[in-house]
Design a protein around this motif. Structure first.
Motif, short mmCIF file in Angstrom:
data_model
loop_
_atom_site.label_atom_id
_atom_site.label_comp_id
_atom_site.label_asym_id
_atom_site.label_seq_id
_atom_site.Cartn_x
_atom_site.Cartn_y
_atom_site.Cartn_z
N UNK A 170 39.46 36.67 52.03
CA UNK A 170 40.80 37.09 51.63
C UNK A 170 41.01 36.85 50.14
N UNK A 171 40.59 35.68 49.67
CA UNK A 171 40.73 35.37 48.25
C UNK A 171 39.97 36.37 47.40
N UNK A 172 38.79 36.74 47.87
CA UNK A 172 37.97 37.68 47.11
C UNK A 172 38.63 39.05 46.99
N UNK A 173 39.19 39.55 48.10
CA UNK A 173 39.77 40.90 47.97
C UNK A 173 41.15 40.88 47.30
N UNK A 174 41.88 39.78 47.40
CA UNK A 174 43.13 39.68 46.64
C UNK A 174 42.85 39.64 45.14
N UNK A 175 41.77 38.96 44.78
CA UNK A 175 41.38 38.87 43.37
C UNK A 175 40.92 40.23 42.85
N UNK A 176 40.09 40.91 43.63
CA UNK A 176 39.58 42.21 43.20
C UNK A 176 40.70 43.23 43.08
N UNK A 177 41.66 43.16 43.97
CA UNK A 177 42.78 44.12 43.94
C UNK A 177 43.75 43.87 42.79
N UNK A 178 43.66 42.69 42.16
CA UNK A 178 44.58 42.34 41.09
C UNK A 178 45.92 41.85 41.59
N UNK A 179 46.05 41.63 42.91
CA UNK A 179 47.35 41.26 43.48
C UNK A 179 47.54 39.75 43.58
N UNK A 180 46.46 38.98 43.46
CA UNK A 180 46.59 37.53 43.58
C UNK A 180 47.56 36.98 42.54
N UNK A 181 47.50 37.51 41.33
CA UNK A 181 48.35 37.01 40.25
C UNK A 181 49.84 37.20 40.58
N UNK A 182 50.18 38.32 41.22
CA UNK A 182 51.58 38.57 41.56
C UNK A 182 52.06 37.62 42.66
N UNK A 183 51.20 37.34 43.61
CA UNK A 183 51.55 36.36 44.65
C UNK A 183 51.77 34.98 44.02
N UNK A 184 50.90 34.63 43.07
CA UNK A 184 51.07 33.35 42.38
C UNK A 184 52.40 33.29 41.64
N UNK A 185 52.76 34.39 40.98
CA UNK A 185 54.03 34.41 40.24
C UNK A 185 55.23 34.17 41.16
N UNK A 186 55.11 34.56 42.42
CA UNK A 186 56.20 34.36 43.37
C UNK A 186 56.05 33.04 44.13
N UNK A 187 55.10 32.21 43.73
CA UNK A 187 54.94 30.89 44.33
C UNK A 187 53.98 30.84 45.50
N UNK A 188 53.37 31.97 45.87
CA UNK A 188 52.44 31.99 47.00
C UNK A 188 51.02 31.69 46.52
N UNK A 189 50.86 30.49 45.98
CA UNK A 189 49.54 30.06 45.54
C UNK A 189 48.69 29.68 46.75
#
Length: 1009
Positions: free
Chosen positions: A591-610
């Motif tokens: 999951x971490x790998x595909x969230x990172x590849x999609x570029x969406x992990x950063x947006x989740x982090x910005x909303x506190x979903x680290x």
């Protein structure tokens, strides 16, 4: 449309594992098919068919005496250069071939050859050679098989392959072939799963029991090495990580360090188990959630063992083992004690189940998620009534569901009450196997075998109409966005009705859909300071928003959908309030790998979903503490605060002690509710917040389309991600690899340990069974209403500071900050006995409305903690019973919910109905399960719980029959009839021996004689 017809009366009740006592029938009862198979085998082996039909032995297979004394020790850590399957991994860490070979050789001296060996057929490879041999169902040439549900064909193949007219008879095979006629009659069959699955909360007590059984064998003068798994056992450590640190870039590392600090002793014990016991593979902490790891990595679909091909099947000590059903692998949850018997070679005794056919048609509408679908299916099946049955999905709509969608539906089988929610293997399954890194040759072998054995569904070909016990139908276009709650998974609420439903819950009296908040305080606003910032809470304010649980984190569409919601929100200028505890805990590193590849992990982090860890976290109550200011605002002002999580369970008191309202939702909805900050909102009409341009932002502005999600999934989820993740999983992590364990077969118990303690189950045990026991002049320890869950009976979450368990830990030098959870301390019976009925939301009728883990000590009228009252009854020589309503023991397959009451001295539970696994667990621990007659309960019979109860059972086990009626008499002159819920003969044998584990030990020792 929703359609239901002709409900089946067939029930599946999994008796505790064991050799059954019914004798093999004579050949006259067999079908012509079975007779032909027997006759053919007789000619080949030179034996008469009648000699193949000897009675099944009462004792455990004497073959276990062949287990070697000194066994070659398996490696404690995994050492691999390349990514390999679990089968090849196990070749390095165990020497099971020796065990199995000797076991099979000994069996050969005790039972005849397999009477179906004439249908053993070669499966050729396309380019020459063969994959192996298999027991061919088509070779039986019986038209009844073509109509069998696919799930029943797996039971049939297992019976044929294991048929020895000893543990499994030809008559068992005939019962399954004639399923259409036999399943309504509650016939009993044996089943031998291919493997066993454990997680650490249930795995620790299982390994404790095995270690204790070795000691018992040793003390009784027998060979302790007989206590070794005879089938592959996979144990994934996933239940220990807590969300101590959230909304931080280093949360995952910090939480893992705290996890190891708290659980070093438990983890060392499990690592010892992986070396002391053979055939056991332990997946280290930080690797993922057990069911997602099972789906993506451990699941074989088809086994190839010594050249024999057969379907994968699994029982697990977690009720959501059913997730693997989405992969076409038959799997379901059992109690820990039941799993232990299965590990030790005993076939499971089960009632042949009815199968509900669930036809799917159409396609999900734009914006509707798999979570919305599973919550809809759960409500439908709960209403239909599927407890103890298999559910098998079919129809043209199957092609519209990804494998991950299917796994989501299968995962929640316990919530809709079924033993399995089964999806037969088809082309979608094969595509998923390739996506997740299974080799082309393995996938080719799986497809070839299943096609050859009529276990593969090809929707491009005409379908033979299968027979089901009853039928349901759902048009996928009818599914709408929804959540479930606030206290039960099957209480579905359409999203458009959520605001109205919430206000009804505030008004309603206290119950599954009510909080009884007075009208004049429903609009109360509590203002407080959160780290110097002004903050406020109302009824319905979200304080926990967790993307968690194998149910949803295994599904890329909803996980990437959550990322897209976060992205749109960030772009519009929305932000989650800082006092909301947000977290992301996926079930796999993929999951971490595909969230990172999609570029969406950063947006989740910005909303506190680290990222906070790879484990179950909030879904099992490991949500960690709320900030002190938030906790004080809730508790001091009696606020009904809410948690929104992408989990599968939301029973009261489970998620967090301070969140009385808990809603299950898809990951994208979790983000949406976090942004809104409340569940008291109509997403269709009210804005979620104000954007950076000062304009209102609505739900539709942040919700991604199905096409948007599909595009991101297509470009971001790649096979190499699975391969690299599971190559790394075999290497462990530095903290795990640094654990040192002793190289001993017997465990050295530390009497001062508060994590691992030698349980008293075999204290003073002799070779003579104690025999059945009745109950005389017993006091009622607790009196319950409906839907008492295993979370109520044996909570997994935090240990309350004033509880008996807390007192015990403090007395043993454990600081409050190191209490950990009940789930993490399941290896210590002293803690767990004190934690029995310790749920702070327990509603005990003896307390007349007061909520909490206390009861009335009837002789004195004192109000005591349940543990303290139970100990006083025991000290005074009094038996106790529990009165309950419907669905007693629903929820997780938690064996401590039976072990705990046994240690408290509970002799019987009288309920309107029992959850399947819990009833079996009670039997396994020697507690008598009794059911009121239909239409009766404690209230209708005028039972107050202040009476003395006598249950008269014969002292001779041969005078007790499965399901017989018994009379219960009170000292107040009342008398009523109950049904004894020993459902099979083998369960009576367990009762006679004082439980399943003493039965196994005596049987193993007797096998030597």
């Amino acid at each position: 449309m929703y359609k239901a017809t002709s409900p089946s009366s067939g029930l599946l009740r999994l008796a505790s594992s064991g050799i059954r006592f019914s004798s093999a029938s004579t050949s006259s009862s067999n079908s012509p098919l079975v007779s032909r198979a027997l006759a053919s085998s007789s000619r080949l082996s030179g034996t008469s068919s009648s000699s193949l039909l000897g009675s099944r032995s009462i004792g455990f297979s004497r073959s276990c005496s062949s287990l070697p004394r000194p066994l070659v020790r398996s490696f404690g850590t995994w050492r691999h250069g390349n990514w390999r399957s679990p089968v090849s991994l196990r070749a390095q860490i165990r020497s099971s071939a020796v065990v199995i070979e000797r076991f099979q050789r000994k069996m050969a001296t005790l039972a005849t050859e397999n009477p179906f060996k004439n249908i053993l057929t070669s499966l050729p490879k396309p380019r020459g050679g063969e994959f192996g041999k298999f027991y061919s169902l088509p070779a039986l040439n019986d038209p009844r098989i073509d109509k069998l549900p696919y799930s029943i064909r797996i039971l049939l193949e297992s019976a044929i392959r294991n048929c020895d007219n000893f543990q499994v008879t030809n008559n068992d095979v005939e019962k399954i072939i004639d399923w259409e006629n036999t399943s309504p009659k509650q016939v009993e069959i044996p089943f031998k799963p291919a493997r066993v699955l454990l997680q650490d909360f249930t795995g620790v007590p299982a390994v404790v029991d095995l270690a204790c059984m070795r000691d018992a064998m040793n003390k009784l003068g027998s060979d302790s090495n007989k206590i070794n798994p005879l089938v592959p056992v996979d144990l994934v450590i996933d239940h220990s990580v807590q969300v101590d640190v959230a909304r931080s870039e280093n949360a995952v590392q910090a939480n893992m360090e705290l996890e190891f600090q708290r659980n070093k002793e438990r983890f060392s014990f499990l690592k010892w188990g992986s070396t002391a016991f053979h055939n056991m593979l332990v997946v280290p902490p930080g690797s993922g959630i057990v069911h997602q790891v099972n789906l993506e990595y451990l699941g074989r679909v088809v086994f190839n063992t010594d050249g024999i091909l057969y379907p994968d099947s699994v029982v697990g000590t977690d009720s959501h083992t059913t997730m693997i059903d989405g992969l076409g692998v038959a799997g379901w949850g059992v109690g820990g004690i039941e799993a232990e018997a299965t590990m030790l070679g005993q076939p499971m005794s089960m009632v042949l189940p009815g199968v509900v056919g669930f036809k799917l048609s159409g396609k999900l509408r734009n914006g509707v998620t798999a979570t919305d679908l599973v919550l809809t299916v759960t409500q439908m099946l709960r209403k239909h009534g599927v407890v103890g049955k298999f559910v098998e999905f079919y129809g043209e709509g199957m092609g519209e569901l990804s494998l991950a969608d299917r796994a989501t539906i299968a995962n929640m089988s316990p919530e809709y009450g079924a033993t399995m929610g089964f999806f037969p293997v088809d082309h979608v399954t094969l595509q998923y196997l390739k996506l997740t890194g299974r080799s082309d040759e393995t996938v080719a072998m799986i497809e070839s075998y299943l096609r050859a054995n009529n276990m593969f569904v090809d929707y491009s070909e005409p379908q033979v109409e299968r027979v089901y016990s009853s039928y349901l139908e759902l048009d996928l276009t009818d599914v709408e966005p929804c959540v479930s709650g606030p206290k039960r998974p099957h209480d579905r609420v359409p999203l458009k009705e959520m605001k109205a439903d919430w206000h009804s819950c505030l008004d309603n009296k206290v119950g599954f859909k009510g909080f009884a908040v007075p009208k004049d305080s429903q609009d109360k606003v509590v203002k407080f300071s959160f780290h110097g910032q002004p903050a406020e809470l109302r009824h319905g304010s979200v304080v926990i928003a967790a993307i968690t649980s194998c149910t949803n984190t295994s599904n890329p569409s909803v996980m990437l959908g959550a990322g897209l919601v976060a992205k749109k929100a960030c772009e519009l200028g929305l932000e989650v309030k800082p006092w909301i505890k947000t977290s992301l805990a996926p079930g796999s590193g993929v999951v971490t790998k595909y969230l990172l590849k999609s570029g969406l992990e950063n947006y989740l982090n910005q909303q506190g979903f680290h990222l906070v860890g790879y484990g179950c976290t909030t879904c099992i109550g490991n949500s960690g503490d709320l900030d002190e200011s938030v906790a004080a605002a809730i508790s001091e002002n009696d606020i009904v605060a809410a948690a929104v999580l992408s989990g599968n369970r939301n029973f009261e008191g489970r998620v967090h002690p301070l969140t009385r309202a808990n809603y299950l939702a898809s990951p994208p909805l979790v983000v949406a509710y976090a942004l809104a900050g409340t569940v008291d909102i109509d997403f269709e009409k009210e804005p979620i917040g104000t954007g950076k341009d000062g304009k209102s932002v609505y739900f539709k502005d942040i919700w991604p389309s199905t096409e948007e999600i599909a595009e991101v999934v297509q470009s971001s989820v790649l096979p190499d991600m699975f391969k690299s993740t599971y190559e790394a999983i075999t290497k462990g992590n530095p903290m795990w690899n640094q654990l040192s364990v002793p190289a001993t077969n017997l465990y050295s118990w530390d009497p001062n340990s508060t994590y691992i303690h030698e349980p008293p189950y075999f204290k003073n045990m002799t070779m003579t069974p104690p025999g059945p026991h009745g109950v005389k002049n017993a006091y009622c320890l607790l009196s319950f209403g409906d839907s008492i869950t295993t979370d109520h009976i044996s909570p997994a979450g935090s240990i309350h500071k004033d509880s008996p368990a807390a007192k015990y830990l403090l007395e043993h030098g454990v600081d409050r900050k190191d209490f950990n959870s009940y789930g993490s301390r399941r290896g210590n019976d002293e803690v767990m006995a004190r934690g029995t009925f310790a749920n702070i939301r327990l509603v005990n009728k003896l307390l007349k409305g007061e909520v909490g883990p206390k009861t009335i000590h009837i002789p004195t009228g004192e109000k005591l903690y349940v543990f303290d009252a139970a100990m006083r009854y025991k000290a005074d020589g009094h038996d106790t019973i529990v009165l309950a309503g419907a669905e007693y023991g629903s929820g997780s397959s938690r064996d401590w919910a039976a072990k705990g009451p046994m240690l408290l001295g509970v002799k019987a539970v009288i309920a309107k109905s029992f959850e399947r696994i819990h009833r079996s667990n009670l039997v396994g621990m020697g507690i008598i399960p009794l059911c009121f007659k239909p239409g009766q309960d404690a209230d209708s019979l005028g039972l107050t719980g202040h009476e003395l109860y006598t249950i008269d059972l014969p002292s001779n086990i041969n005078e007790i029959r499965p399901g017989q009626d018994v009379t219960v008499v009170t000292d107040a002159g009342k008398s009523f009839t109950c049904t004894v819920r020993f459902d099979t003969e083998v369960e009576l044998a367990y009762f006679n021996h004082g439980g399943i584990l003493p039965y196994v030990i005596r049987s193993l020792i007797n096998s030597e004689r």
